[in-house]
Design a protein around this motif. Structure first.
Motif, PDB file in Angstrom:
ATOM      1  N   PRO B 139      45.143  72.389 -50.534  1.00 21.09           N
ATOM      2  CA  PRO B 139      44.851  73.733 -50.033  1.00 21.09           C
ATOM      3  C   PRO B 139      45.557  74.811 -50.852  1.00 21.09           C
ATOM      4  O   PRO B 139      46.685  74.599 -51.300  1.00 21.09           O
ATOM      5  N   LEU B 140      44.901  75.906 -51.040  1.00 26.14           N
ATOM      6  CA  LEU B 140      45.454  76.993 -51.839  1.00 26.14           C
ATOM      7  C   LEU B 140      44.690  78.262 -51.466  1.00 26.14           C
ATOM      8  O   LEU B 140      43.468  78.234 -51.346  1.00 26.14           O
ATOM      9  N   HIS B 185      56.580  87.164 -56.858  1.00 29.96           N
ATOM     10  CA  HIS B 185      56.458  85.726 -56.596  1.00 29.96           C
ATOM     11  C   HIS B 185      57.066  84.918 -57.747  1.00 29.96           C
ATOM     12  O   HIS B 185      57.773  83.939 -57.525  1.00 29.96           O
ATOM     13  N   THR B 197      55.882  76.147 -58.593  1.00 27.77           N
ATOM     14  CA  THR B 197      55.045  75.227 -57.820  1.00 27.77           C
ATOM     15  C   THR B 197      54.834  75.739 -56.399  1.00 27.77           C
ATOM     16  O   THR B 197      54.273  75.038 -55.567  1.00 27.77           O
ATOM     17  N   THR B 198      55.304  76.959 -56.113  1.00 26.07           N
ATOM     18  CA  THR B 198      55.046  77.511 -54.778  1.00 26.07           C
ATOM     19  C   THR B 198      53.656  78.122 -54.764  1.00 26.07           C
ATOM     20  O   THR B 198      53.060  78.386 -55.801  1.00 26.07           O
ATOM     21  N   SER B 199      53.149  78.339 -53.578  1.00 30.94           N
ATOM     22  CA  SER B 199      51.882  79.045 -53.475  1.00 30.94           C
ATOM     23  C   SER B 199      52.044  80.212 -52.517  1.00 30.94           C
ATOM     24  O   SER B 199      52.811  80.154 -51.559  1.00 30.94           O
ATOM     25  N   LEU B 200      51.352  81.264 -52.833  1.00 29.71           N
ATOM     26  CA  LEU B 200      51.345  82.450 -51.977  1.00 29.71           C
ATOM     27  C   LEU B 200      50.258  82.233 -50.927  1.00 29.71           C
ATOM     28  O   LEU B 200      49.083  82.112 -51.268  1.00 29.71           O
ATOM     29  N   GLU B 201      50.664  82.142 -49.688  1.00 29.61           N
ATOM     30  CA  GLU B 201      49.727  81.745 -48.642  1.00 29.61           C
ATOM     31  C   GLU B 201      49.816  82.677 -47.438  1.00 29.61           C
ATOM     32  O   GLU B 201      50.882  83.174 -47.113  1.00 29.61           O
ATOM     33  N   LEU B 202      48.694  82.864 -46.785  1.00 31.05           N
ATOM     34  CA  LEU B 202      48.690  83.502 -45.472  1.00 31.05           C
ATOM     35  C   LEU B 202      48.484  82.384 -44.448  1.00 31.05           C
ATOM     36  O   LEU B 202      47.361  82.037 -44.100  1.00 31.05           O
ATOM     37  N   ASP B 203      49.599  81.796 -44.058  1.00 30.85           N
ATOM     38  CA  ASP B 203      49.496  80.669 -43.135  1.00 30.85           C
ATOM     39  C   ASP B 203      49.089  81.131 -41.748  1.00 30.85           C
ATOM     40  O   ASP B 203      49.400  82.242 -41.335  1.00 30.85           O
TER      41      ASP B 203
END
Lengths: 206, 206
Positions: B139-140, B185, B197-203
């Motif tokens: 997921p991304l 970021h 290796t992080t992802s910018l996400e709207l969880d």
């Protein structure tokens, strides 16, 4: 740490919840003294409520107010704020278009507050965290910008104590990016089914 | 959809991996023809490699290049790009300071590209996704900005087909916010132990 939260709305409740959970002494100040006392009583811990005016021993003051009330209250308290950490959480969203900010291009609400209170150590924080997620507890990234490193570290410590992950993004000029991105975060809520319950996170890959 | 990816680096590989996984026809174009052919062969699916120049039947062209190569290549291909969807992924980070962008205040790299190729439908996407996360699958969130709604929807479809969540943030002027935020970021990677290796996400909250 003694923290004065100005405001008695959802954000004041959310931030207050986290600060109390972190073991800090919380004072809620609001124009409506009853609302301040009611919120303080509802927070666990020994939070207290009071009218806006006296800053006392609070080393950190959180303006848990919407823009532009943040600016106006900062101006009113300017003399008392000198030397203290002042946390601005505002998102100056143009609610007419919901696609713009009402601040001038390139200028953040946080920098406007800093200009209004030159002696305060202004820190941008909690503008990317929705109230519901603050109040609910659980992991949450808090993006922090400010020119005074010690002040940023203090806000980071308060954040970590409340179970959140502080992310220090640099000087106060980066508040503009935090405010601009949060506009996007807000405006896509319908699209992603968020209803203001999503969080902006820098997740780690497994 | 036939997609031409210009570039043969990590981002070309990452985006190519996702497009092939989504069942799309991928052409890799690079100045170094061998590098293009090698990457194409390494992607699953029937990807092909070629030198930069001919756009052929590609309805979508992805400039998987660093800034300012994006601008220069867009200018070179300007005539051929008219009417096509042009995806700009660049982050114009000032690598001297790692605290600024090299673009003028308020102007995004994507808008500069759009200015260079007036007839193309420029879409900003994939600038907030690190290559490693694209290549790894999973997921991304992909933030997408553009002035042509149909073009944005096409990029959103490509994104969704590749197992990612497209988030349409609005017009191309919001590319500035996406580029500005990605600088933050990137610069906090050391602080949060991310190593890109992080992802910018709207969880979504549970």
């Amino acid at each position: 740490m003694e923290v004065l939260i100005v405001g008695s709305g959802h954000m004041a409740r959310g931030i207050g919840t986290r600060l109390v959970a972190g073991g800090h002494q919380v004072r809620i100040a609001a124009r409506n003294h009853d609302a301040a006392r009611t919120l303080a009583a509802e927070l666990d811990g020994d939070a207290t409520g009071e009218p806006i005016g006296r800053l006392g021993a609070a080393s950190v003051v959180v303006l848990a107010l919407p823009y532009p009330a943040t600016r106006m209250v900062a101006e009113q308290l300017a003399g008392e704020l000198v030397g203290r950490v002042l946390v601005d959480i505002a998102n100056p969203v143009n609610i007419g278009t919901f696609d713009d900010l009402v601040t001038p291009p390139g200028v953040s609400a946080a920098e406007q507050v800093a200009k209004a209170v030159p002696g305060a150590k202004v820190v941008k924080a909690f503008n990317t965290t929705f109230a519901a997620n603050l109040t609910a507890g659980g992991p949450l990234d808090v993006f922090i910008a400010g020119d005074d490193e010690t002040a940023c570290d203090q806000v980071a410590a308060l954040t970590a104590d409340g179970g959140m992950r502080p992310i220090l993004v640099g000087g106060l000029r980066h508040a503009y990016t935090l405010e601009s991105f949060q506009l996007l975060h807000m405006k896509v809520q319908d699209q992603i089914g968020g209803n203001y319950t999503t969080s902006l996170e820098l997740d780690r890959r497994q």
